[in-house]
Design a protein around this motif. Structure first.
Motif, PDB file in Angstrom:
ATOM      1  N   GLN A 147       0.911  -1.381  -0.146  1.00 54.71           N
ATOM      2  CA  GLN A 147      -0.043  -0.041  -0.090  1.00 54.71           C
ATOM      3  C   GLN A 147       0.727   1.353   0.075  1.00 54.71           C
ATOM      4  OE1 GLN A 147      -2.132  -0.640   3.508  1.00 54.71           O
ATOM      5  NE2 GLN A 147      -3.780  -1.729   2.505  1.00 54.71           N
ATOM      6  N   ASP A 148       1.949   1.033   0.867  1.00 57.10           N
ATOM      7  CA  ASP A 148       2.787   2.378   1.019  1.00 57.10           C
ATOM      8  C   ASP A 148       3.533   2.566  -0.371  1.00 57.10           C
ATOM      9  OD1 ASP A 148       2.240   2.410   3.549  1.00 57.10           O
ATOM     10  OD2 ASP A 148       4.054   1.568   4.409  1.00 57.10           O
ATOM     11  N   LEU A 149       3.966   1.705  -1.214  1.00 57.08           N
ATOM     12  CA  LEU A 149       4.581   1.897  -2.581  1.00 57.08           C
ATOM     13  C   LEU A 149       3.675   2.328  -3.263  1.00 57.08           C
ATOM     14  CD1 LEU A 149       6.808  -1.485  -2.478  1.00 57.08           C
ATOM     15  CD2 LEU A 149       7.414   0.957  -2.159  1.00 57.08           C
ATOM     16  N   GLN A 150       2.347   1.770  -3.334  1.00 52.50           N
ATOM     17  CA  GLN A 150       1.438   2.199  -4.554  1.00 52.50           C
ATOM     18  C   GLN A 150       0.972   3.993  -3.997  1.00 52.50           C
ATOM     19  OE1 GLN A 150      -0.177   1.045  -6.869  1.00 52.50           O
ATOM     20  NE2 GLN A 150       1.047  -0.956  -6.788  1.00 52.50           N
ATOM     21  N   PHE A 151       1.061   4.204  -2.895  1.00 53.06           N
ATOM     22  CA  PHE A 151       0.826   5.474  -2.519  1.00 53.06           C
ATOM     23  C   PHE A 151       1.676   6.414  -2.973  1.00 53.06           C
ATOM     24  CE2 PHE A 151       1.313   8.917   0.685  1.00 53.06           C
ATOM     25  CZ  PHE A 151       0.087   9.517   0.361  1.00 53.06           C
ATOM     26  N   ALA A 152       3.184   5.920  -2.845  1.00 52.10           N
ATOM     27  CA  ALA A 152       4.320   6.709  -3.350  1.00 52.10           C
ATOM     28  C   ALA A 152       4.144   6.938  -4.828  1.00 52.10           C
ATOM     29  CB  ALA A 152       5.514   6.082  -2.939  1.00 52.10           C
ATOM     30  N   LYS A 153       3.863   5.657  -5.515  1.00 54.39           N
ATOM     31  CA  LYS A 153       3.907   5.794  -6.944  1.00 54.39           C
ATOM     32  C   LYS A 153       2.521   6.721  -7.517  1.00 54.39           C
ATOM     33  CE  LYS A 153       4.099   3.777 -11.093  1.00 54.39           C
ATOM     34  NZ  LYS A 153       4.933   3.169 -11.961  1.00 54.39           N
ATOM     35  N   GLN A 154       1.564   6.942  -6.675  1.00 56.18           N
ATOM     36  CA  GLN A 154       0.421   7.660  -7.006  1.00 56.18           C
ATOM     37  C   GLN A 154       0.814   9.007  -6.574  1.00 56.18           C
ATOM     38  OE1 GLN A 154      -2.243   7.004  -8.600  1.00 56.18           O
ATOM     39  NE2 GLN A 154      -1.524   4.618  -8.498  1.00 56.18           N
ATOM     40  N   THR A 155       1.633   9.189  -5.667  1.00 53.40           N
ATOM     41  CA  THR A 155       2.160  10.825  -5.506  1.00 53.40           C
ATOM     42  C   THR A 155       2.644  11.293  -6.574  1.00 53.40           C
ATOM     43  OG1 THR A 155       2.158  10.287  -3.214  1.00 53.40           O
ATOM     44  CG2 THR A 155       3.431  12.293  -3.917  1.00 53.40           C
ATOM     45  N   VAL A 156       3.862  10.321  -7.122  1.00 54.60           N
ATOM     46  CA  VAL A 156       4.376  10.997  -8.462  1.00 54.60           C
ATOM     47  C   VAL A 156       3.477  11.066  -9.495  1.00 54.60           C
ATOM     48  CG1 VAL A 156       6.299  10.402 -10.039  1.00 54.60           C
ATOM     49  CG2 VAL A 156       6.458   9.927  -7.585  1.00 54.60           C
ATOM     50  N   ILE A 157       2.567  10.321  -9.727  1.00 52.93           N
ATOM     51  CA  ILE A 157       1.528  10.179 -11.016  1.00 52.93           C
ATOM     52  C   ILE A 157       0.836  11.694 -10.881  1.00 52.93           C
ATOM     53  CG2 ILE A 157      -0.408   9.426 -12.138  1.00 52.93           C
ATOM     54  CD1 ILE A 157       0.907   6.678 -11.374  1.00 52.93           C
ATOM     55  N   ALA A 158       0.221  11.840  -9.685  1.00 52.06           N
ATOM     56  CA  ALA A 158      -0.509  13.154  -9.361  1.00 52.06           C
ATOM     57  C   ALA A 158       0.400  14.389  -9.849  1.00 52.06           C
ATOM     58  CB  ALA A 158      -0.991  13.213  -8.001  1.00 52.06           C
ATOM     59  N   MET A 159       1.914  14.586  -9.403  1.00 50.78           N
ATOM     60  CA  MET A 159       2.634  15.544  -9.598  1.00 50.78           C
ATOM     61  C   MET A 159       2.960  15.660 -11.199  1.00 50.78           C
ATOM     62  SD  MET A 159       5.355  14.799  -6.577  1.00 50.78           S
ATOM     63  CE  MET A 159       6.612  15.048  -7.696  1.00 50.78           C
ATOM     64  N   GLU A 160       3.009  14.494 -11.626  1.00 49.48           N
ATOM     65  CA  GLU A 160       3.258  14.682 -13.241  1.00 49.48           C
ATOM     66  C   GLU A 160       2.090  15.250 -14.121  1.00 49.48           C
ATOM     67  OE1 GLU A 160       4.701  10.835 -13.970  1.00 49.48           O
ATOM     68  OE2 GLU A 160       6.561  11.304 -13.656  1.00 49.48           O
ATOM     69  N   LYS A 161       0.685  15.163 -13.579  1.00 49.76           N
ATOM     70  CA  LYS A 161      -0.380  15.463 -14.107  1.00 49.76           C
ATOM     71  C   LYS A 161      -0.627  17.149 -14.792  1.00 49.76           C
ATOM     72  CE  LYS A 161      -3.474  11.696 -13.365  1.00 49.76           C
ATOM     73  NZ  LYS A 161      -4.614  11.238 -12.192  1.00 49.76           N
TER      74      LYS A 161
END
Ligand code: URA
Length: 226
Positions: free
Chosen positions: A212-226
Motif C-alpha cells: 500500500q505504501d509503495l502504491q501511495f508513493a507511486k500515485q503521489t508521483v503520478i499526481a505530480m506529473e499531471k
C-alpha cells in the motif's frame, strides 16, 4: 597684506585663527574579488564523494571499513533513503546489498522501478558498530551530505525506508504507523514513508501494508506529473 602679517595682527588682537591642515586623501583600497569559477555538476558530485570518503566528523570513521556514498542515477526521479550501511554494505561500499537490499530491489520492481533508475543512499554513510541505531550527532553530521545529494539529484520524490530513516529525515519522533500514508516534505521535496524491508522479512504479515505504501508513493508521483 600678506597672509603672515595678517595672522600676526589677528594674534595680537587675541583672535586664534584655525588653519586647516592639508589632509592627504586616504586611498580607498577595495577588496580584490576573484570570481570563483562555477563548479559543474560533475565537479560537485566529485567533491561531495571525496568529502564523504575522507569524512572524520564522527567516531564511525574509526570503525568503518569504508564509506557508503550511495548508488544509482544521478538524475533520478526517485531518491530512496535507508538508515545506515549494514555489514554487507560496509564490506562492499554499496547501499542495500544484503538480504534486506534484495527485498528492496523487489519492492522497487513491483512499482516498475529498477535499481539503476533510482538513487539509493542512507541517512548515515558509515556503518554503526553491530548495526546499532544511529546516534543524534552522527545523523546531524551526515544529514548535510544527504541534503547535498538531494540538491544535486533534484528528485521528484523521496522514499524514506523504515522508521529510523523517516524520523531522521523529517526530524520527528512519530512512530512509523503515524508517518506512513501521508506526503511529508524534506527541503521542498515530497517524502513518502515505507516499511523497512528488514522489518518485512521479520513480519511478513505487514507485506500488504508495504505494498500500500509503495502504491501511495507511486500515485503521489503520478499526481505530480499531471
Ligand atoms: N539497511 C539500510 O537501511 N540501509 C542499507 O544500506 C542496508 C540495510
Amino acid at each position: 597684506m600678506n597672509n603672515a602679517i595678517r595672522l600676526q595682527y589677528l594674534a595680537a588682537m587675541g583672535i586664534n585663527v584655525w588653519i586647516p591642515r592639508i589632509v592627504a586623501p586616504v586611498e580607498q583600497s577595495l577588496p580584490v574579488v576573484v570570481a570563483e569559477p562555477e563548479l559543474t555538476i560533475d565537479q560537485q558530485w566529485h567533491n561531495l564523494r571525496t568529502e564523504v570518503q575522507n569524512c572524520t566528523l564522527c567516531n564511525l570513521c574509526n570503525t568503518r571499513t569504508q564509506t557508503v556514498f550511495g548508488t544509482g542515477n544521478q538524475h533520478a526521479d526517485w531518491l530512496i533513503i535507508g538508515e545506515a550501511p549494514g555489514e554487507q554494505e560496509d564490506k562492499q561500499g554499496q547501499p542495500f546489498v544484503g538480504v534486506a537490499g534484495q527485498l528492496l530491489t523487489e519492492m522497487l520492481r513491483a512499482i516498475g522501478l529498477s535499481r539503476e533508475e533510482v538513487f539509493i543512499a542512507n541517512i548515515l554513510k558509515c556503518r554503526p558498530p553491530n548495526n546499532r541505531d544511529p546516534h543524534i550527532d552522527e545523523i546531524k553530521h551526515c544529514k548535510d551530505y544527504l541534503q547535498r545529494q538531494q540538491q544535486l539529484i533534484q528528485p521528484k520524490i523521496i522514499l524514506a525506508v523504515g522508521r529510523i530513516a523517516a524520523q531522521a529525515l523529517l526530524d520527528t519522533n512519530e512512530p512509523l504507523a503515524k508517518l506512513r500514508g501521508k506526503v511529508h516534505t524534506f527541503n521542498n521535496t515530497p517524502v513518502v514513508v515505507v516499511y523497512h524491508p528488514a522489518y518485512l522479512l521479520r513480519s511478513l504479515s505487514e507485506k500488504r501494508k508495504a505494498w500500500q505504501d509503495l502504491q501511495f508513493a507511486k500515485q503521489t508521483v503520478i499526481a505530480m506529473e499531471k
